[in-house]
Enzyme design. Structure first.
Site, mmCIF file in Angstrom:
data_model
loop_
_atom_site.group_PDB
_atom_site.id
_atom_site.type_symbol
_atom_site.label_atom_id
_atom_site.label_comp_id
_atom_site.label_asym_id
_atom_site.label_seq_id
_atom_site.Cartn_x
_atom_site.Cartn_y
_atom_site.Cartn_z
ATOM 1 N N ARG A 309 -27.253 -5.482 -1.216
ATOM 2 C CA ARG A 309 -27.944 -4.035 -0.987
ATOM 3 C C ARG A 309 -27.105 -3.291 0.177
ATOM 4 N NH1 ARG A 309 -32.761 -7.158 -1.663
ATOM 5 N NH2 ARG A 309 -33.418 -6.985 -3.684
ATOM 6 N N LYS A 331 -20.247 9.470 -0.097
ATOM 7 C CA LYS A 331 -20.758 9.588 -1.995
ATOM 8 C C LYS A 331 -19.829 8.580 -2.724
ATOM 9 C CE LYS A 331 -22.373 14.099 -3.605
ATOM 10 N NZ LYS A 331 -22.198 15.279 -4.374
ATOM 11 N N GLU A 373 -8.874 20.377 -4.489
ATOM 12 C CA GLU A 373 -10.249 20.081 -3.599
ATOM 13 C C GLU A 373 -9.661 20.725 -2.289
ATOM 14 O OE1 GLU A 373 -12.889 19.058 -4.572
ATOM 15 O OE2 GLU A 373 -12.809 17.424 -5.925
ATOM 16 N N LYS A 415 -15.247 19.135 5.134
ATOM 17 C CA LYS A 415 -16.218 18.244 4.665
ATOM 18 C C LYS A 415 -17.151 17.572 5.626
ATOM 19 C CE LYS A 415 -17.185 14.891 1.066
ATOM 20 N NZ LYS A 415 -16.644 14.453 -0.256
ATOM 21 N N GLU A 425 -27.167 15.100 0.370
ATOM 22 C CA GLU A 425 -27.110 16.290 -0.496
ATOM 23 C C GLU A 425 -28.514 17.029 -0.627
ATOM 24 O OE1 GLU A 425 -24.052 17.551 -4.032
ATOM 25 O OE2 GLU A 425 -25.434 15.740 -4.556
ATOM 26 N N ARG A 429 -25.014 20.343 1.272
ATOM 27 C CA ARG A 429 -23.934 19.501 0.773
ATOM 28 C C ARG A 429 -23.431 20.136 -0.489
ATOM 29 N NH1 ARG A 429 -22.245 13.093 1.410
ATOM 30 N NH2 ARG A 429 -20.294 13.256 0.045
ATOM 31 N N ASN A 433 -19.902 20.894 -4.227
ATOM 32 C CA ASN A 433 -19.737 20.801 -5.443
ATOM 33 C C ASN A 433 -19.142 22.314 -6.387
ATOM 34 O OD1 ASN A 433 -21.405 19.260 -8.168
ATOM 35 N ND2 ASN A 433 -20.751 18.050 -6.670
ATOM 36 N N HIS A 436 -17.425 22.024 -9.610
ATOM 37 C CA HIS A 436 -17.498 20.776 -10.093
ATOM 38 C C HIS A 436 -18.585 20.627 -11.460
ATOM 39 C CE1 HIS A 436 -15.287 19.495 -6.807
ATOM 40 N NE2 HIS A 436 -15.305 18.244 -7.230
ATOM 41 N N HIS A 440 -16.898 18.539 -14.225
ATOM 42 C CA HIS A 440 -17.386 17.134 -14.829
ATOM 43 C C HIS A 440 -17.625 17.183 -16.151
ATOM 44 C CE1 HIS A 440 -18.703 15.766 -10.490
ATOM 45 N NE2 HIS A 440 -17.418 15.841 -10.530
ATOM 46 N N HIS A 452 -8.878 14.681 -12.209
ATOM 47 C CA HIS A 452 -10.106 15.432 -11.530
ATOM 48 C C HIS A 452 -9.741 16.940 -11.026
ATOM 49 C CE1 HIS A 452 -13.956 15.687 -9.525
ATOM 50 N NE2 HIS A 452 -13.515 15.983 -8.535
#
Ligand SMILES: NC(=O)c1ccc[n+]([C@@H]2O[C@H](COP(=O)([O-])OP(=O)(O)OC[C@H]3O[C@@H](n4cnc5c(N)ncnc54)[C@H](O)[C@@H]3O)[C@@H](O)[C@H]2O)c1
Ligand SMILES: O=C(O)C(=O)C[C@@H](O)[C@H](O)[C@H](O)COP(=O)(O)O
Length: 548
Positions: A309, A331, A373, A415, A425, A429, A433, A436, A440, A452
């Protein structure tokens, strides 16, 4: 007699340094390790030599270190595990008292566990060790005067067997101190960008510079006993070199090799890593190090987030994209058949080391992919980035470009500012994206075979058109997207007949709420905003603008 009394060769983990130091003590002489000599000559750790200059250069330095030691050292000398791979080094060893320390595969697995420079895709360290030894055994035997098996023997027993085999008498006087050393350094001029701790997480720093790997032990800290270095197949030697450096610092260090690129971002690979950690007895104070591109750091972070965890992890990004984006912000995640990054966690690293030298070996298409990016950071927040790229688009395609460090640092700062105030997010945040949502969907459509950044490039042109059609973005800024992305060699269009599938794919985007699609669009440069539930006709029209 000149030259060393004993030269030890053999695979990593066989105990060359332990036995070598014991032998030196018993013979009343000094111990020398050519790896330490290489480090001293180069002024940096072995992993950094691999990063900066590649394996060939390391073997050259190693051959030189062996030659120097053979000329001057009269004690016990040990060579790195791969030294015999070099023909020149093997020639230098001809006729010398070389001892091959051998161990069988079971012993290797027991002692070193999953550490290996070879692929570990099948969760089969035995097979990997067998392959490694099959490739190297004849080379060790070629240079050795005698072979001493180390299986089921203590270091003292091995030392005794070597002295007997070479008929060397033990010394009874004073011990001479060992000559081992390994002092990786951090270069001056490193930029440090702080990420604030939010949502109960600790703050951390992103370092940008060169020769940063010397920072690793400090980041890992004293509480860790074990360290797992996760790296892609393309960085097998680098990953192993990092592991060896950490082992030399006293950590029980294992290397876990992942497939390259998106093939690493699967539940099977994550499960393989969990298995490796379990077999190694990885506890909550132990640390994961992800060395590689964004795919590697996404998996390393996810494995760190999920193991027990949550254990600490450190990112060592080796692509532009990972430096400016993936490795920063916590992330982490993997893909599923249903969509990109659908499983993951917010789990910030304890530190991020962006060693710019790593970029020298990056294929140009992967380098350019990262520019998407960077350009995204320009449009959503920092127009100077766009000016710098436009001033020299060719330079922006290579690490040797005049603005490389500035582009990377500026993008990280964009960032850093966002994730420092919104880790999970909850709002702000989402601007990261930008482009994206469609990107995606394209990546899924291409079964994650596309880079990507290439998909993000098309996604940003689409988002710009969406903003324009929604009456939010001016024509000049929308057109600027195409111009700047194309100038560095990024794609602007995708297959026109794929819209229905892409629309379907976009429904599982993480910004969606119920049946409502949500997109980041711009009101202008540096003015990102959310466009909720756009008219399907507007969406289709925007897609028409990027259709090939
Ligand atoms: N977590 C985030 O916030 C975030 C942000 C952006 C992107 N990402 C993810 O990052 C991934 C893309 O990352 P990427 O562009 O770095 O690609 P990548 O990780 O797939 O790396 C590209 C290729 O280069 C190889 N490679 C890496 N470093 C190298 C080096 N120094 N020399 C030679 N080869 C090298 C890799 O093995 C791979 O084959 C995607 O999965 C994307 O979803 C995540
Ligand atoms: O850090 C973020 O937040 C981002 O959205 C950065 C993106 O560039 C990155 O590709 C991220 O992995 C996308 O996240 P996702 O939540 O849309 O999967």
């Amino acid at each position: 007699m000149s030259g060393p009394l004993i030269v030890l060769v053999g695979p990593m983990g066989v105990g060359k340094s332990t036995v070598g130091e014991l032998l030196a003590e018993r013979l009343g002489t000094t111990y020398r390790d050519t790896d330490a000599d290489v480090v001293a000559t180069a002024g940096k750790a072995i992993s950094e030599i691999f990063f900066d200059e590649g394996e060939e250069r390391f073997r050259d330095l190693e051959r030189q270190a062996v030659q120097d030691s053979l000329a001057r050292h009269t004690g016990v000398l040990s060579l790195g595990g791969g030294a015999v791979l070099d023909e020149g080094t093997r020639t230098l060893l001809a006729g010398l008292p070389v001892v091959y320390l051998s161990m069988d595969v079971d012993e290797a697995v027991r002692r070193v566990g999953l550490n290996t420079a070879r692929p570990l895709l099948a969760v089969n360290p035995r097979r990997q060790w067998r392959e490694l030894m099959d490739a190297r055994r004849h080379l060790y035997e070629e240079v050795a005067r005698t072979t001493v098996a180390t299986d089921d023997r203590t270091p003292e027993e091995v030392a005794r067997a070597i002295l007997d085999a070479l008929e060397l008498p033990e010394h009874t006087g004073q011990t001479v101190p060992s000559g081992r050393e390994n002092t990786p350094m951090t270069e001056q001029g490193t930029t440090r960008i702080r990420i604030a701790g939010t949502a109960g997480t600790d703050p951390y720093e992103v370092l940008v510079g060169r020769r940063l790997l010397g920072e690793l032990p400090q980041l890992i800290g004293d509480r860790a006993k074990r360290v797992a270095v996760l790296h892609p197949e393309a960085l097998a030697e680098t990953g192993e070199a990092v592991r060896e450096d950490l082992a030399a610092q006293g950590y029980e260090a294992i290397a876990i090799q992942l497939p390259n690129a998106e093939e690493a971002k699967t539940v099977e690979v994550a499960a393989y890593c969990w298995k490796a950690l379990g077999q190694t007895g990885f506890t909550r104070t132990d640390v994961i190090v992800g060395v590689g591109g964004g795919a590697t750091t996404d998996v390393a972070g996810f494995v760190a987030a999920s193991w027990l965890r949550g254990v600490r992890w450190i990112a060592v990004p080796t692509t532009v994209l990972a430096m400016v984006d993936a490795a920063v912000g916590g992330k982490t995640g993997i893909n599923t058949a249903e969509g990109k990054n659908l499983v993951g966690a917010f789990h910030p690293p304890a530190g991020v080391l962006c060693d710019l030298a790593a970029l020298d070996s990056l294929p140009v298409n992967d380098y350019v992919s990262g520019m998407a990016e960077i350009i995204k950071a320009g449009f959503i927040s920092d127009p100077v980035i766009l000016d710098l790229v436009e001033a020299d688009p060719q330079g922006a395609r290579t690490p040797a470009g005049p603005h490389t460090a500035e582009l990377i640092e500026r993008s990280i700062r964009v960032k850093a500012e966002v994730v420092s105030s919104d880790l999970k997010e909850s709002g702000l945040r989402e601007i990261l994206n930008y482009g994206h949502t469609l990107a995606h969907a394209i990546e899924k459509n291409e079964r994650y075979k596309w880079r990507h950044g290439a998909a993000v490039s098309i996604g940003m042109v689409f988002a710009a058109e969406l903003g324009r059609l929604a009456g939010r973005l001016d024509d000049a800024t929308a057109d600027r997207h195409r111009a700047v992305l194309e100038s560095v060699g990024l794609p602007l269009t995708y297959r026109g007949d794929q819209w229905p599938k892409l629309l379907e794919n976009m429904k599982v985007d993480k910004k969606s709420r119920g049946d409502l699609l949500r997109f980041i669009v711009l009101d202008g440069i540096g003015k990102p905003t959310v466009l909720e539930g756009p008219d399907p006709a507007v969406l289709l029209a925007a897609y028409g603008e990027v259709s090939a």
